[in-house]
Design a protein around this motif. Structure first.
Motif, mmCIF file in Angstrom:
data_model
loop_
_atom_site.group_PDB
_atom_site.id
_atom_site.type_symbol
_atom_site.label_atom_id
_atom_site.label_comp_id
_atom_site.label_asym_id
_atom_site.label_seq_id
_atom_site.Cartn_x
_atom_site.Cartn_y
_atom_site.Cartn_z
ATOM 1 N N ASP A 1 30.242 21.214 64.056
ATOM 2 C CA ASP A 1 30.704 21.812 64.287
ATOM 3 C C ASP A 1 30.903 21.570 65.910
ATOM 4 O OD1 ASP A 1 31.358 22.132 61.618
ATOM 5 O OD2 ASP A 1 31.222 23.765 61.676
ATOM 6 N N SER A 2 29.932 22.267 66.717
ATOM 7 C CA SER A 2 29.731 22.834 67.958
ATOM 8 C C SER A 2 30.636 21.284 69.117
ATOM 9 C CB SER A 2 28.463 22.620 68.341
ATOM 10 O OG SER A 2 28.218 23.856 68.358
ATOM 11 N N LEU A 3 30.008 19.655 68.268
ATOM 12 C CA LEU A 3 30.393 18.374 68.978
ATOM 13 C C LEU A 3 31.229 18.544 68.883
ATOM 14 C CD1 LEU A 3 27.444 16.231 68.125
ATOM 15 C CD2 LEU A 3 27.738 17.926 70.288
ATOM 16 N N ILE B 1 32.735 20.313 71.462
ATOM 17 C CA ILE B 1 33.347 20.091 72.536
ATOM 18 C C ILE B 1 33.994 18.650 73.231
ATOM 19 C CG2 ILE B 1 31.096 17.980 74.190
ATOM 20 C CD1 ILE B 1 29.283 20.174 72.890
ATOM 21 N N LYS B 2 33.916 17.691 71.474
ATOM 22 C CA LYS B 2 35.199 16.353 72.044
ATOM 23 C C LYS B 2 36.420 16.893 71.962
ATOM 24 C CE LYS B 2 32.479 14.075 68.793
ATOM 25 N NZ LYS B 2 32.388 12.872 67.332
ATOM 26 N N ARG B 3 37.235 17.724 71.705
ATOM 27 C CA ARG B 3 38.629 18.000 72.175
ATOM 28 C C ARG B 3 37.897 19.308 73.353
ATOM 29 N NH1 ARG B 3 37.287 20.619 66.517
ATOM 30 N NH2 ARG B 3 37.353 22.610 67.942
ATOM 31 N N LEU B 4 37.270 19.543 74.214
ATOM 32 C CA LEU B 4 37.528 20.104 75.455
ATOM 33 C C LEU B 4 37.531 18.815 76.155
ATOM 34 C CD1 LEU B 4 34.620 23.164 75.465
ATOM 35 C CD2 LEU B 4 37.207 23.498 75.325
ATOM 36 N N ALA B 5 37.055 17.818 75.510
ATOM 37 C CA ALA B 5 37.130 17.226 76.711
ATOM 38 C C ALA B 5 38.077 16.587 76.992
ATOM 39 C CB ALA B 5 35.633 15.808 76.107
ATOM 40 N N LYS B 6 39.160 15.540 75.908
ATOM 41 C CA LYS B 6 40.071 15.272 75.532
ATOM 42 C C LYS B 6 40.777 16.194 76.377
ATOM 43 C CE LYS B 6 42.928 13.486 71.893
ATOM 44 N NZ LYS B 6 43.430 12.669 70.628
ATOM 45 N N ASP B 7 40.831 17.158 76.068
ATOM 46 C CA ASP B 7 41.888 17.706 76.874
ATOM 47 C C ASP B 7 41.798 18.271 78.822
ATOM 48 O OD1 ASP B 7 43.172 19.049 74.321
ATOM 49 O OD2 ASP B 7 41.674 20.793 74.786
ATOM 50 N N ALA C 1 23.865 14.809 72.621
ATOM 51 C CA ALA C 1 23.910 15.308 71.521
ATOM 52 C C ALA C 1 23.950 14.822 70.119
ATOM 53 C CB ALA C 1 24.422 16.898 71.279
ATOM 54 N N GLN C 2 23.503 13.158 70.574
ATOM 55 C CA GLN C 2 23.452 11.976 69.519
ATOM 56 C C GLN C 2 21.710 12.179 69.003
ATOM 57 O OE1 GLN C 2 25.907 11.671 67.292
ATOM 58 N NE2 GLN C 2 27.306 12.379 68.370
ATOM 59 N N ARG C 3 20.804 12.439 69.820
ATOM 60 C CA ARG C 3 19.486 11.912 70.374
ATOM 61 C C ARG C 3 19.240 12.807 68.931
ATOM 62 N NH1 ARG C 3 17.074 11.251 76.354
ATOM 63 N NH2 ARG C 3 19.179 9.446 77.012
ATOM 64 N N PRO C 4 18.142 12.007 67.520
ATOM 65 C CA PRO C 4 17.465 12.865 66.591
ATOM 66 C C PRO C 4 16.736 14.302 67.449
ATOM 67 C CG PRO C 4 15.931 11.162 67.923
ATOM 68 C CD PRO C 4 18.147 10.840 68.070
ATOM 69 N N ASN C 5 16.213 13.852 68.694
ATOM 70 C CA ASN C 5 15.416 15.092 68.628
ATOM 71 C C ASN C 5 15.801 16.313 69.720
ATOM 72 O OD1 ASN C 5 15.909 13.071 71.613
ATOM 73 N ND2 ASN C 5 14.675 14.102 72.514
ATOM 74 N N VAL C 6 17.500 16.487 70.169
ATOM 75 C CA VAL C 6 18.337 17.482 70.764
ATOM 76 C C VAL C 6 19.835 17.661 70.105
ATOM 77 C CG1 VAL C 6 19.754 17.129 72.807
ATOM 78 C CG2 VAL C 6 18.120 15.813 72.522
ATOM 79 N N GLU C 7 19.395 19.406 69.740
ATOM 80 C CA GLU C 7 20.400 20.062 69.158
ATOM 81 C C GLU C 7 21.550 21.021 69.978
ATOM 82 O OE1 GLU C 7 21.672 20.422 66.156
ATOM 83 O OE2 GLU C 7 19.929 18.571 64.995
ATOM 84 N N ALA D 1 19.173 23.270 72.224
ATOM 85 C CA ALA D 1 20.719 24.371 73.335
ATOM 86 C C ALA D 1 21.588 24.995 72.654
ATOM 87 C CB ALA D 1 21.179 23.872 74.982
ATOM 88 N N VAL D 2 21.889 26.574 72.838
ATOM 89 C CA VAL D 2 22.647 27.600 72.341
ATOM 90 C C VAL D 2 24.293 27.537 73.390
ATOM 91 C CG1 VAL D 2 23.547 29.176 71.289
ATOM 92 C CG2 VAL D 2 21.916 28.110 71.069
ATOM 93 N N LEU D 3 25.115 27.545 74.070
ATOM 94 C CA LEU D 3 25.980 26.978 75.391
ATOM 95 C C LEU D 3 26.887 28.528 74.905
ATOM 96 C CD1 LEU D 3 26.535 23.168 76.341
ATOM 97 C CD2 LEU D 3 24.532 25.294 76.706
ATOM 98 N N ASP D 4 27.040 28.940 75.879
ATOM 99 C CA ASP D 4 28.594 29.499 75.355
ATOM 100 C C ASP D 4 29.362 29.120 76.149
ATOM 101 O OD1 ASP D 4 30.376 32.229 76.110
ATOM 102 O OD2 ASP D 4 29.028 33.201 76.229
#
Length: 288
Positions: free
Chosen positions: A276-278, A281-287, A200-206, A172-175
């Motif tokens: 880098d995408s993850l 996302i981590k920073r956004l969740a923390k904010d 996203a930690q799953r081996p079949n998910v990017e 999945a590519v997300l804007d």
């Protein structure tokens, strides 16, 4: 492989039409080969009904692909005996519109699911609270029972696709807008981003994020999903699905699918790398 009758019948129908055209035969030629009618060939090619086993074998031999007979017959058998997983939702058109049933079948059958989403997290990844907020935001007049039914369908879809024994590869590519838009509440959005990180930690998910700083890009025309068939579907490029306010649109012509694949590749190249995408996302969740 999924035994979704809806998806398998659609594929058999479309492939019979492509094989006939590739062979330079008319529907009249095909009808003569099986000693049937032109109308019957038309029914076969639009999926109104499937050919009998002997008719199917005869057509495939006439089209010059006798090596595919066993494969097609196995698909025909699965289509006749299978059950679509969403059958319990079938009576409720508000929860499951007719145009979306084919997508659910194709998604369940796909070996690879690739998507570009602009405004919201894709339905396959949504939490129930986030899904509720999206549904209510899109149609605020919906009765409670209908909202609940749509959420139930979305959660069932998650289980049927992502939790099955052999799940598909999902990319999945997300804007960035889809991640920054607070849907529901800060708490709902935080939980949604945390689920996205877990998946996203799953081996079949990017998961990739296309940042605001990327400027103009080929995905400005809207969200879409590219579905790839299993390897047994020899040489098939798959199908593309895009949804408007009132209906879903399916693209299965090879040139159309190729253009969407090229667009998706450019988006993947322009987006941040998965690691880098993850972090983003981590920073956004923390904010939140």
């Amino acid at each position: 492989m999924s035994t979704s009758p809806t998806a398998l019948k659609r594929w058999i129908a479309g492939e019979l039409a492509r094989l006939r055209e590739r062979n330079g035969a008319t529907r009249a030629d095909a009808a003569k080969a099986i000693r049937g009618s032109i109308q019957n060939i038309g029914h076969f090619e639009v999926g109104r009904r499937m050919p009998k086993a002997l008719e199917l074998e005869t057509l495939l031999r006439f089209y010059g692909v006798p090596d595919r007979v066993d494969f097609f017959l196995s698909l025909r058998d699965r289509a006749k005996k299978g059950t679509d997983w969403w059958v319990g939702f079938d009576a409720d058109d508000s929860a499951l519109p007719a145009y979306f049933k084919l997508f659910l079948g194709l998604e369940a059958m796909a070996s690879r699911i690739e998507s570009w989403d602009v405004q919201v997290i894709p339905g396959l990844f949504q939490t129930s609270e986030y899904a509720e907020a999206v549904i209510r935001g899109g149609e605020p007049e919906l009765p409670e029972a209908e909202v609940a039914r749509r959420i139930e369908l979305r959660m069932a879809r998650h289980r049927e696709v992502l939790e099955r024994e052999h799940p598909p590869s999902v990319w999945a590519v997300l804007d960035e807008a889809a991640l920054r838009r607070v849907v529901g509440s800060a708490e709902v959005m935080r939980a949604q981003l945390e689920l996205l990180l877990q998946l996203a930690q799953r081996p079949n998910v990017e998961v990739q994020v296309l940042p605001f700083g990327s400027g103009a890009h080929p995905g400005t025309e809207g969200a879409f999903t590219v579905l790839t068939y299993p390897p047994d579907f020899d040489g098939d490029l798959g199908m593309v699905y895009a949804e408007t306010r009132v209906r879903g649109i399916y693209y299965d012509e090879q040139e159309d699918v190729r253009k969407y694949r090229e667009t998706l590749t450019r988006l993947q190249v322009a987006a941040r790398k998965p690691r880098d995408s993850l972090e983003s996302i981590k920073r956004l969740a923390k904010d939140l």
